[in-house]
Motif scaffolding. Structure first.
Motif, PDB file in Angstrom:
ATOM      1  N   ALA A  59       0.644  -1.200  -0.007  1.00  0.00           N
ATOM      2  CA  ALA A  59       0.000  -0.077  -0.126  1.00  0.00           C
ATOM      3  C   ALA A  59       0.810   1.111  -0.021  1.00  0.00           C
ATOM      4  O   ALA A  59       0.569   2.227  -0.774  1.00  0.00           O
ATOM      5  CB  ALA A  59      -0.838   0.082   1.134  1.00  0.00           C
ATOM      6  N   ARG A  60       1.904   1.099   0.955  1.00  0.00           N
ATOM      7  CA  ARG A  60       2.766   2.442   0.878  1.00  0.00           C
ATOM      8  C   ARG A  60       3.622   2.588  -0.616  1.00  0.00           C
ATOM      9  O   ARG A  60       3.721   3.734  -1.018  1.00  0.00           O
ATOM     10  CB  ARG A  60       4.076   2.088   1.966  1.00  0.00           C
ATOM     11  CG  ARG A  60       3.383   2.496   3.391  1.00  0.00           C
ATOM     12  CD  ARG A  60       4.529   2.469   4.313  1.00  0.00           C
ATOM     13  NE  ARG A  60       4.309   2.194   5.680  1.00  0.00           N
ATOM     14  CZ  ARG A  60       4.118   1.156   6.208  1.00  0.00           C
ATOM     15  NH1 ARG A  60       4.936  -0.058   5.695  1.00  0.00           N
ATOM     16  NH2 ARG A  60       3.679   1.037   7.590  1.00  0.00           N
ATOM     17  N   LYS A  61       3.876   1.366  -1.298  1.00  0.00           N
ATOM     18  CA  LYS A  61       4.651   1.645  -2.504  1.00  0.00           C
ATOM     19  C   LYS A  61       3.589   2.011  -3.371  1.00  0.00           C
ATOM     20  O   LYS A  61       3.924   2.960  -4.521  1.00  0.00           O
ATOM     21  CB  LYS A  61       5.123  -0.018  -2.807  1.00  0.00           C
ATOM     22  CG  LYS A  61       6.014   0.265  -4.225  1.00  0.00           C
ATOM     23  CD  LYS A  61       6.514  -1.161  -4.272  1.00  0.00           C
ATOM     24  CE  LYS A  61       7.308  -1.313  -5.908  1.00  0.00           C
ATOM     25  NZ  LYS A  61       7.588  -2.590  -6.107  1.00  0.00           N
ATOM     26  N   LEU A  62       2.290   1.707  -3.565  1.00  0.00           N
ATOM     27  CA  LEU A  62       1.403   2.157  -4.590  1.00  0.00           C
ATOM     28  C   LEU A  62       1.238   3.593  -4.267  1.00  0.00           C
ATOM     29  O   LEU A  62       1.123   4.317  -5.331  1.00  0.00           O
ATOM     30  CB  LEU A  62       0.085   1.308  -4.259  1.00  0.00           C
ATOM     31  CG  LEU A  62      -1.083   1.839  -5.103  1.00  0.00           C
ATOM     32  CD1 LEU A  62      -0.949   1.472  -6.624  1.00  0.00           C
ATOM     33  CD2 LEU A  62      -2.478   1.163  -4.687  1.00  0.00           C
ATOM     34  N   LEU A  63       1.024   4.080  -3.020  1.00  0.00           N
ATOM     35  CA  LEU A  63       0.761   5.519  -2.825  1.00  0.00           C
ATOM     36  C   LEU A  63       2.022   6.346  -2.888  1.00  0.00           C
ATOM     37  O   LEU A  63       1.877   7.510  -2.828  1.00  0.00           O
ATOM     38  CB  LEU A  63      -0.132   5.657  -1.694  1.00  0.00           C
ATOM     39  CG  LEU A  63      -1.552   4.886  -1.512  1.00  0.00           C
ATOM     40  CD1 LEU A  63      -2.130   5.433  -0.092  1.00  0.00           C
ATOM     41  CD2 LEU A  63      -2.434   5.738  -2.702  1.00  0.00           C
ATOM     42  N   GLY A  64       3.054   5.526  -2.776  1.00  0.00           N
ATOM     43  CA  GLY A  64       4.287   6.374  -2.749  1.00  0.00           C
ATOM     44  C   GLY A  64       4.629   7.256  -1.474  1.00  0.00           C
ATOM     45  O   GLY A  64       5.226   8.148  -1.400  1.00  0.00           O
ATOM     46  N   ASP A  80      -3.166  13.121   0.620  1.00  0.00           N
ATOM     47  CA  ASP A  80      -2.451  13.840  -0.344  1.00  0.00           C
ATOM     48  C   ASP A  80      -2.109  12.949  -1.495  1.00  0.00           C
ATOM     49  O   ASP A  80      -2.248  13.125  -2.371  1.00  0.00           O
ATOM     50  CB  ASP A  80      -1.364  14.735  -0.134  1.00  0.00           C
ATOM     51  CG  ASP A  80      -1.904  16.043   0.738  1.00  0.00           C
ATOM     52  OD1 ASP A  80      -3.143  16.242   0.791  1.00  0.00           O
ATOM     53  OD2 ASP A  80      -1.179  16.562   1.457  1.00  0.00           O
ATOM     54  N   ALA A  81      -1.480  11.836  -0.985  1.00  0.00           N
ATOM     55  CA  ALA A  81      -0.761  10.921  -1.994  1.00  0.00           C
ATOM     56  C   ALA A  81      -1.882  10.163  -2.708  1.00  0.00           C
ATOM     57  O   ALA A  81      -2.067   9.805  -4.062  1.00  0.00           O
ATOM     58  CB  ALA A  81       0.125   9.936  -1.451  1.00  0.00           C
ATOM     59  N   PRO A 114       7.057   4.974   5.471  1.00  0.00           N
ATOM     60  CA  PRO A 114       6.407   4.512   6.593  1.00  0.00           C
ATOM     61  C   PRO A 114       5.964   5.216   7.815  1.00  0.00           C
ATOM     62  O   PRO A 114       4.945   4.983   8.411  1.00  0.00           O
ATOM     63  CB  PRO A 114       7.329   3.305   6.927  1.00  0.00           C
ATOM     64  CG  PRO A 114       8.230   3.275   5.836  1.00  0.00           C
ATOM     65  CD  PRO A 114       8.375   4.518   5.112  1.00  0.00           C
ATOM     66  N   GLY A 115       6.539   6.422   7.875  1.00  0.00           N
ATOM     67  CA  GLY A 115       5.993   7.452   8.899  1.00  0.00           C
ATOM     68  C   GLY A 115       5.014   8.372   8.573  1.00  0.00           C
ATOM     69  O   GLY A 115       4.914   9.291   9.269  1.00  0.00           O
ATOM     70  N   ALA A 116       4.344   8.022   7.250  1.00  0.00           N
ATOM     71  CA  ALA A 116       3.468   9.046   6.808  1.00  0.00           C
ATOM     72  C   ALA A 116       2.442   9.354   7.656  1.00  0.00           C
ATOM     73  O   ALA A 116       1.955   8.510   8.368  1.00  0.00           O
ATOM     74  CB  ALA A 116       3.085   8.714   5.249  1.00  0.00           C
ATOM     75  N   ASP A 117       1.840  10.460   7.784  1.00  0.00           N
ATOM     76  CA  ASP A 117       0.743  10.860   8.619  1.00  0.00           C
ATOM     77  C   ASP A 117      -0.551  10.985   7.892  1.00  0.00           C
ATOM     78  O   ASP A 117      -0.348  10.786   6.552  1.00  0.00           O
ATOM     79  CB  ASP A 117       0.917  12.245   9.279  1.00  0.00           C
ATOM     80  CG  ASP A 117       0.897  13.473   8.451  1.00  0.00           C
ATOM     81  OD1 ASP A 117       0.907  13.121   7.233  1.00  0.00           O
ATOM     82  OD2 ASP A 117       1.200  14.438   8.806  1.00  0.00           O
ATOM     83  N   ALA A 122      -5.705   0.821  -0.477  1.00  0.00           N
ATOM     84  CA  ALA A 122      -4.469   1.193   0.179  1.00  0.00           C
ATOM     85  C   ALA A 122      -4.568   2.533   1.103  1.00  0.00           C
ATOM     86  O   ALA A 122      -4.037   2.464   2.030  1.00  0.00           O
ATOM     87  CB  ALA A 122      -3.591   1.631  -1.128  1.00  0.00           C
ATOM     88  N   ARG A 123      -5.244   3.400   0.563  1.00  0.00           N
ATOM     89  CA  ARG A 123      -5.665   4.740   1.520  1.00  0.00           C
ATOM     90  C   ARG A 123      -6.108   4.040   2.844  1.00  0.00           C
ATOM     91  O   ARG A 123      -5.958   4.241   3.764  1.00  0.00           O
ATOM     92  CB  ARG A 123      -6.232   5.566   0.913  1.00  0.00           C
ATOM     93  CG  ARG A 123      -6.813   6.785   1.843  1.00  0.00           C
ATOM     94  CD  ARG A 123      -7.714   7.476   1.491  1.00  0.00           C
ATOM     95  NE  ARG A 123      -9.003   6.678   1.324  1.00  0.00           N
ATOM     96  CZ  ARG A 123     -10.085   6.907   0.472  1.00  0.00           C
ATOM     97  NH1 ARG A 123     -10.252   7.915  -0.493  1.00  0.00           N
ATOM     98  NH2 ARG A 123     -11.152   6.089   0.512  1.00  0.00           N
ATOM     99  N   ASP A 124      -7.248   3.211   2.782  1.00  0.00           N
ATOM    100  CA  ASP A 124      -8.072   2.959   3.862  1.00  0.00           C
ATOM    101  C   ASP A 124      -7.152   2.165   4.868  1.00  0.00           C
ATOM    102  O   ASP A 124      -7.167   2.236   6.105  1.00  0.00           O
ATOM    103  CB  ASP A 124      -9.159   2.211   3.345  1.00  0.00           C
ATOM    104  CG  ASP A 124     -10.211   2.841   2.536  1.00  0.00           C
ATOM    105  OD1 ASP A 124     -10.168   4.163   2.793  1.00  0.00           O
ATOM    106  OD2 ASP A 124     -11.122   2.476   2.199  1.00  0.00           O
ATOM    107  N   LEU A 125      -6.149   1.211   4.357  1.00  0.00           N
ATOM    108  CA  LEU A 125      -5.485   0.087   5.119  1.00  0.00           C
ATOM    109  C   LEU A 125      -4.383   1.069   6.062  1.00  0.00           C
ATOM    110  O   LEU A 125      -4.161   0.981   7.051  1.00  0.00           O
ATOM    111  CB  LEU A 125      -4.760  -0.587   4.098  1.00  0.00           C
ATOM    112  CG  LEU A 125      -3.737  -1.612   4.781  1.00  0.00           C
ATOM    113  CD1 LEU A 125      -4.522  -2.726   5.695  1.00  0.00           C
ATOM    114  CD2 LEU A 125      -2.945  -2.234   3.859  1.00  0.00           C
TER     115      LEU A 125
END
Length: 100
Positions: free
Chosen positions: A40-45, A57-58, A48-51, A83-86
């Protein structure tokens, strides 16, 4: 000993023929939550510490690119939404800012 090996080979071939998978394919582990979060992080770019804000925004950037009205597909937008929801579900609850 040769009989046992022959039986194992025949059972393996029969399993492949009947079920479409080799027997050892059933032994592989299912994706873990960490693997799903990483994907999911890779898909949204995002890091790991994103808020919450960075994730949203991604997601908006990706949604604009893969939206069905812009030439993307319904499956792509659903994957971005999932991905966003997860990722948002993994973060602690965000208290909305109140206008003053």
């Amino acid at each position: 000993m040769i009989r046992i090996i022959a039986i194992v080979v025949l059972v393996s071939i029969a399993c492949r023929w009947i079920f479409g998978k080799w027997p050892w394919d059933y032994l592989q582990s299912t994706p873990t939550r960490e693997q799903a979060l990483s994907k999911a992080r890779k898909l949204l770019g995002v890091a790991p510490g994103a808020d919450h804000r960075e994730i949203r925004d991604a997601h908006r950037r990706i949604a604009v690119l893969v939206h069905p009205d812009k030439g993307g597909s319904k499956a792509q937008i659903q994957e971005a939404n999932a991905a966003r929801d997860l990722l948002l579900h993994e973060l602690p609850y965000e208290i909305p800012e109140t206008p003053q």
